[in-house]
Design a protein around this motif. Structure first.
Motif, PDB file in Angstrom:
ATOM      1  N   LEU A  55       0.835  -1.206   0.000  1.00  0.00           N
ATOM      2  CA  LEU A  55       0.000   0.000   0.000  1.00  0.00           C
ATOM      3  C   LEU A  55       0.865   1.251   0.000  1.00  0.00           C
ATOM      4  O   LEU A  55       0.615   2.197  -0.756  1.00  0.00           O
ATOM      5  CB  LEU A  55      -0.923  -0.003   1.215  1.00  0.00           C
ATOM      6  N   GLN A  69       0.903   4.099  -2.945  1.00  0.00           N
ATOM      7  CA  GLN A  69       0.609   5.507  -2.675  1.00  0.00           C
ATOM      8  C   GLN A  69       1.784   6.385  -3.074  1.00  0.00           C
ATOM      9  O   GLN A  69       1.601   7.485  -3.610  1.00  0.00           O
ATOM     10  CB  GLN A  69       0.259   5.696  -1.201  1.00  0.00           C
ATOM     11  N   LEU A  95      -4.226   6.285  -6.227  1.00  0.00           N
ATOM     12  CA  LEU A  95      -5.233   6.780  -5.291  1.00  0.00           C
ATOM     13  C   LEU A  95      -5.937   5.597  -4.629  1.00  0.00           C
ATOM     14  O   LEU A  95      -6.100   4.539  -5.241  1.00  0.00           O
ATOM     15  CB  LEU A  95      -6.249   7.643  -6.025  1.00  0.00           C
ATOM     16  N   VAL A  96      -6.353   5.788  -3.394  1.00  0.00           N
ATOM     17  CA  VAL A  96      -6.950   4.702  -2.624  1.00  0.00           C
ATOM     18  C   VAL A  96      -8.257   5.189  -1.999  1.00  0.00           C
ATOM     19  O   VAL A  96      -8.297   6.271  -1.399  1.00  0.00           O
ATOM     20  CB  VAL A  96      -5.998   4.207  -1.519  1.00  0.00           C
ATOM     21  N   ALA A 150       5.634  11.714   0.981  1.00  0.00           N
ATOM     22  CA  ALA A 150       4.175  11.645   1.117  1.00  0.00           C
ATOM     23  C   ALA A 150       3.543  13.016   0.912  1.00  0.00           C
ATOM     24  O   ALA A 150       2.460  13.132   0.314  1.00  0.00           O
ATOM     25  CB  ALA A 150       3.812  11.096   2.490  1.00  0.00           C
ATOM     26  N   ASP A 158      -1.740  15.200  -5.694  1.00  0.00           N
ATOM     27  CA  ASP A 158      -3.096  14.673  -5.793  1.00  0.00           C
ATOM     28  C   ASP A 158      -4.153  15.776  -5.701  1.00  0.00           C
ATOM     29  O   ASP A 158      -5.301  15.562  -6.119  1.00  0.00           O
ATOM     30  CB  ASP A 158      -3.340  13.631  -4.699  1.00  0.00           C
ATOM     31  N   ALA A 167       1.293   9.191   5.401  1.00  0.00           N
ATOM     32  CA  ALA A 167       0.439   9.575   4.272  1.00  0.00           C
ATOM     33  C   ALA A 167      -0.762  10.382   4.745  1.00  0.00           C
ATOM     34  O   ALA A 167      -1.200  11.324   4.068  1.00  0.00           O
ATOM     35  CB  ALA A 167      -0.015   8.330   3.512  1.00  0.00           C
ATOM     36  N   GLN A 168      -1.297  10.040   5.903  1.00  0.00           N
ATOM     37  CA  GLN A 168      -2.431  10.789   6.449  1.00  0.00           C
ATOM     38  C   GLN A 168      -1.998  12.173   6.918  1.00  0.00           C
ATOM     39  O   GLN A 168      -2.721  13.154   6.720  1.00  0.00           O
ATOM     40  CB  GLN A 168      -3.061  10.001   7.597  1.00  0.00           C
TER      41      GLN A 168
END
Length: 397
Positions: A137, A141, A146-147, A217, A224, A382-383
């Motif tokens: 994952l 990313q 995109l997830v 990230a 994005d 990533a968050q």
């Protein structure tokens, strides 16, 4: 919003494949055309006839179809769409994507496409939590995939937890977002990342434990949201994200030169862990121990302060974001640093060894602004990146 858009829908082999049929119906209702691709495993759950009937399109299944491949069908399919969607994205498909495998039609399409890819993972909770899946994952990313999801709930196997494929309406919303220009469209954002390596001799250098994961990230999250990203990276452990302009450097002096060459920009995010000092006279050949065991003498010079230079320079971006990696009194040191450097925000974190943050997969930061300090909960890097990118978009709006 989806009127006239072409979606290449790859259906993986899992019980959630039945939701792909409803997803197809909802996409067509929104005005999109859908071209279905079924893996061999997907055919165990849904039939080609049902997928074709709902899409009103031919279903593609075989990489070695003589008729299709006479016209290089997998290349044409992969590039004719506006977006490639994988739903459900099984653990197997995610592993193939992350590893660059291309041994069937679905994986070959994913390798050959020049369009953005959105995946909707679906698998057993233990498979979702497995270290291999988490690594895959993170790789995807970082590559710009995109997830959406997965959701948490009861599984078909009877277990409960994260792993359920997102509802078709949520996937449609994610598709709409992926095909929109994004709030940072037309904006140029500069991001620095990774450590710098300051040479002592041709084989030794001064560095730190930064992996470059957080800066990478952030660059991906800004991309994005539609930004044009200039990504300047030292020798990081993680590869740079796809879809950004990459400049690789080794030293702080090289990084400053690359930053100045990339300006002007609307915003600058200085996440690199730049070495504070460099050896003034690096040896041109490997330094040797002498018979007496005499320790070498090194003299140091202070490296350029990239954050302060840009914050106070003539081409200062409208928003300048610095980073502060501290081991004690994090908020106090970061607040002082923001004022000293002249930047707008400081993203501060505690990198003492007990936290496992430097070089790890998670981060816990405090955002320092003129309004004060805002503590964010610990979360995946990533968050953190997505949250920071959204705040940058708000500030530049």
């Amino acid at each position: 919003m989806l009127a006239g858009k072409r979606i290449l829908l790859i259906i993986g082999g899992g019980i959630a494949a039945y939701k792909a049929l409803d997803l197809t119906r909802q996409l067509r209702r929104a005005g999109a055309s859908v071209t279905p691709v079924l893996t061999r495993a997907a055919e165990e759950f849904v039939t080609p006839l049902s997928a074709s009937a709902l899409a009103a399109e031919k279903v593609y299944r075989d990489l070695f179809d003589l008729t299709d491949e006479a016209e290089m069908g997998h290349i044409e399919l992969s590039r004719a769409a506006n977006l490639v969607v994988v739903a459900p994205a099984t653990a197997d498909l995610m592993g193939k994507m992350a590893g660059g495998l291309a041994n069937d039609l679905a994986s070959t399409l994913l390798m050959a496409t020049d369009k953005r890819v959105l995946i909707a993972p679906a698998m057993n909770v233990r498979m979702w939590d497995h270290p291999a899946t988490r690594r895959n994952l993170a790789t995807l990313q970082g590559d710009g995939v995109l997830v959406v999801g997965p959701d948490e709930g009861e599984m078909a196997c009877g277990e409960f937890g994260p792993g359920r494929m997102s509802a078709p309406e949520d996937i449609v919303a994610a598709i709409e977002a992926a095909l929109s220009e994004g709030p940072l469209a037309g904006r140029h954002v500069l991001v620095t990342s990774g450590p710098t390596h300051e040479p002592i001799d041709p084989v030794r250098y001064i560095a730190n434990r930064s992996s470059g994961a957080q800066g990478t990230a952030i660059a991906a999250a800004l991309r994005d949201l539609g930004a044009r990203v200039s990504f300047i990276t030292g020798p990081a452990d993680v590869p740079p994200p796809a879809g950004v302009a990459v400049t690789r450097v080794q030293t702080a002096v090289e990084m400053l030169a690359a930053v100045e060459a990339a300006l002007p920009a609307d915003a600058g995010v200085f996440a690199a862990a730049v070495a504070d000092w460099r050896v003034t006279e690096a040896a041109t050949s490997k330094m040797k121990k002498d018979a007496a065991g005499t320790l070498p003498s090194l003299s140091f010079a202070e490296n350029p302060d990239i954050l302060a230079t840009v914050s106070k320079g003539p081409q200062r971006p409208a928003l300048v974001v610095g980073f502060a990696a501290e081991t004690d009194d994090v908020t106090a040191h970061a607040t002082a640093k923001r004022l000293r450097k002249g930047c707008d925000w400081i993203v501060a974190n505690d990198v003492s060894p007990a936290t496992g943050i430097m070089g790890g997969t998670e981060n816990a930061v405090t955002l320092i602004t003129a309004a004060g300090a805002e503590d964010w909960p610990r979360m995946d890097k990533a968050q953190v990146a997505a949250k920071l990118a959204a705040r940058i978009a708000e500030a530049l709006a």
